[in-house]
Motif scaffolding. Structure first.
Motif, PDB file in Angstrom:
ATOM      1  N   ILE A 209      -3.456   2.798   4.659  1.00 27.62           N
ATOM      2  CA  ILE A 209      -2.646   1.671   4.961  1.00 27.62           C
ATOM      3  C   ILE A 209      -1.233   1.714   4.475  1.00 27.62           C
ATOM      4  CG2 ILE A 209      -2.456  -0.702   4.634  1.00 27.62           C
ATOM      5  CD1 ILE A 209      -5.064   0.076   6.552  1.00 27.62           C
ATOM      6  N   VAL A 210      -1.117   2.190   3.112  1.00 28.79           N
ATOM      7  CA  VAL A 210       0.116   2.757   2.656  1.00 28.79           C
ATOM      8  C   VAL A 210       0.154   4.141   2.267  1.00 28.79           C
ATOM      9  CG1 VAL A 210       1.899   2.043   0.673  1.00 28.79           C
ATOM     10  CG2 VAL A 210       0.502   0.305   1.757  1.00 28.79           C
ATOM     11  N   GLN A 211       1.138   4.794   2.925  1.00 30.03           N
ATOM     12  CA  GLN A 211       1.276   6.170   2.379  1.00 30.03           C
ATOM     13  C   GLN A 211       1.810   6.311   1.157  1.00 30.03           C
ATOM     14  OE1 GLN A 211       3.634   7.440   5.935  1.00 30.03           O
ATOM     15  NE2 GLN A 211       1.535   8.199   7.078  1.00 30.03           N
ATOM     16  N   GLY A 212       0.868   6.724   0.017  1.00 31.45           N
ATOM     17  CA  GLY A 212       1.425   6.831  -1.107  1.00 31.45           C
ATOM     18  C   GLY A 212       1.955   8.074  -1.573  1.00 31.45           C
ATOM     19  N   ALA A 213       1.634   9.264  -1.607  1.00 27.91           N
ATOM     20  CA  ALA A 213       2.246  10.742  -1.939  1.00 27.91           C
ATOM     21  C   ALA A 213       3.411  10.849  -1.024  1.00 27.91           C
ATOM     22  CB  ALA A 213       1.112  11.581  -1.868  1.00 27.91           C
ATOM     23  N   PHE A 254      -9.129  -4.378  -1.190  1.00 29.47           N
ATOM     24  CA  PHE A 254      -8.820  -3.159  -0.385  1.00 29.47           C
ATOM     25  C   PHE A 254      -7.488  -3.693   0.652  1.00 29.47           C
ATOM     26  CE2 PHE A 254     -13.052  -2.727  -1.834  1.00 29.47           C
ATOM     27  CZ  PHE A 254     -13.118  -1.483  -2.233  1.00 29.47           C
ATOM     28  N   ALA A 255      -6.682  -2.798   0.908  1.00 30.78           N
ATOM     29  CA  ALA A 255      -5.430  -2.792   1.680  1.00 30.78           C
ATOM     30  C   ALA A 255      -5.625  -3.368   3.046  1.00 30.78           C
ATOM     31  CB  ALA A 255      -4.922  -1.610   1.565  1.00 30.78           C
ATOM     32  N   ILE A 256      -6.891  -2.784   3.605  1.00 28.78           N
ATOM     33  CA  ILE A 256      -7.296  -3.160   5.140  1.00 28.78           C
ATOM     34  C   ILE A 256      -7.511  -4.478   5.145  1.00 28.78           C
ATOM     35  CG2 ILE A 256      -9.824  -2.820   4.612  1.00 28.78           C
ATOM     36  CD1 ILE A 256      -7.776  -1.631   7.563  1.00 28.78           C
TER      37      ILE A 256
END
Length: 440
Positions: A209-213, A254-256
């Motif tokens: 959901i959020v691209q961390g790295a 959870f981000a979803i």
């Protein structure tokens, strides 16, 4: 004595310890920048007695903070009774059963069945194998392809590496797994690729959901709802990677949940134990689970030695109890708002800071030469700023795959004063580097 101990450990480190995701040449030449010996709350202390704020929750994962004795007690209690037993064939153990049941209550929608792994890479690899096996059971073995997003990170096992949209990770080896495809975060580009490849050949789509790295990249508004519609239209399984975002990081479990859609599978790790033990997993919705039960005729030939490890599962149960009891999900939401305010302050104060962004206790800023054009410095400045911040008492992470970014992911226990301390340290670090590099 303290300095001697640090020197000896540093020499041993250089000779014998190959660090993950590090420069081997730099390690051999310089040794470790910190040798941490103690953690308490949001702080880490190294062998020199240097105390720093862990602004990254170590590796996006120490959600409940460091040094929680209840976690050690949960591990000791289980180790004293039953340290390990295999869960292959028909064997099981109580903590794994209780954790699977607890997860079914907190996971969104009907994600009610869980396959346990040892971490995030294994979780994503497992999801790919289960997706492809599912289509074999459904009589569509030609569905092999996995689509992921550019700038995504899904781990470093062979399948997880191949799904990772950050090209340098794939270039590390000279032979990636086949049938992986990549798209930008564009609904139109996803549909175009699906129709070009043929939906009858596509097994699943995977996304954070959020691209961390990749730099704490937030999704376009409404993106996942539209992707879910396309997946439903063409029968493509949707896998959501919540390895970084799960267990309260974004202000919901959870981000979803922010997207109000349901995935077919959800992969987790990291925050499930807050890093106190190695554990991950894949949750399946009822439709997939029921199809596996009714269509499978032989053995599910997939499993890890430590799948459902009793100690790790008992630690996870205690971790979830602490998250709920201490209101850490709501705190992540509130302190995330404070962190975002601080990042916006830095953006307004420093002309080289832009694109302040946040999602709960995930945050990021970009370092640029020109804020209007987004032009970057020829030599990235974010590593210098992060190194300076560490000297001043704050551990952060730099991401330079596509942008020159600094990213944030502090423990969910952080308070307002500690958030302000983080921002003040980073403010000073940016000022120091501007003075030394740009003005000096």
């Amino acid at each position: 004595m303290m300095t001697l101990l640090t020197t000896e450990l540093s020499e041993l480190d250089k000779k014998h310890f190959i660090h993950p995701t590090s420069s081997i040449a730099q390690q051999q030449a310089e040794g470790p920048s910190h040798i941490f010996t103690e953690g308490k709350g949001v702080y880490l202390t190294d062998t020199n007695g240097h105390k720093v704020i862990d602004g990254m929750s170590s590796l996006w994962n120490v959600n409940i903070g460091h040094g929680v004795k209840e976690m050690a007690e949960a591990a000791y209690e289980q180790m004293s009774k039953l340290a390990f037993t295999s869960n292959f064939s028909t064997f099981s153990n109580e903590p794994a059963i209780r954790l699977a049941e607890k997860l079914s209550k907190i996971l969104p929608g009907d994600l009610n069945a869980v396959f346990f792994t040892s971490g995030g890479s294994e979780s994503n690899d497992t999801a790919f194998k289960l997706a492809r096996h599912y289509w074999i059971l459904k009589g569509q073995p030609e569905r092999q392809k996995i689509i992921s997003r550019k700038m995504s990170y899904h781990g470093v096992a062979m399948g997880a590496t191949s799904a990772t949209g950050l090209k340098p990770f794939r270039d590390f080896t000279n032979a990636n797994a086949p049938h992986f495809h990549y798209v930008n975060s564009s609904v139109e580009e996803f549909r175009t690729l699906v129709e070009k490849e043929g939906p009858e050949t596509i097994a699943a789509f995977i996304a954070e959901i959020v691209q961390g790295a990749g730099g704490v990249n937030l999704p376009p508004q409404g993106y996942f709802k539209e992707i879910r519609k396309i997946c439903d239209e063409y029968g493509i399984l949707m896998i959501i990677d919540e390895v970084i975002t799960g267990f309260g990081r974004t202000g919901k479990y959870f981000a979803i949940e922010h997207e109000a859609i349901q995935p077919d599978m959800l992969c987790f790790a990291k925050g499930v134990t807050s890093g106190y033990a190695q554990l991950g997993g894949v949750a399946l919705n009822d439709r997939l689970h029921n199809d596996f039960k009714t269509l499978s005729k032989g053995t599910l030939l997939h499993g890890y030695t430590y799948s459902g490890h009793p100690v790790a599962c008992n630690v996870a149960l205690k971790n979830i109890e602490i998250i709920e009891r201490n209101g850490l999900i709501e705190n992540a939401k509130k302190m995330g708002e404070e962190l975002y305010k601080g990042l916006k302050y830095l953006e307004e104060k420093h002309e080289i800071v832009t694109q302040a962004r946040g999602f709960g206790l995930l945050g990021g800023i970009d370092i640029v030469k020109d804020s209007q054009s987004g032009e970057r410095f020829d030599d990235y400045l974010s590593p210098l700023i992060v190194k300076e911040a560490a000297k001043l008492g704050l551990i952060l992470r730099t991401v330079t795959y596509d942008h020159d970014s600094i990213v944030f992911s502090p423990p969910l226990i952080i308070n307002k004063a500690e958030v302000e301390q983080m921002v003040n340290i980073l403010d000073q670090a940016i000022s120091n580097i501007k003075r030394e590099v740009l003005e000096g």
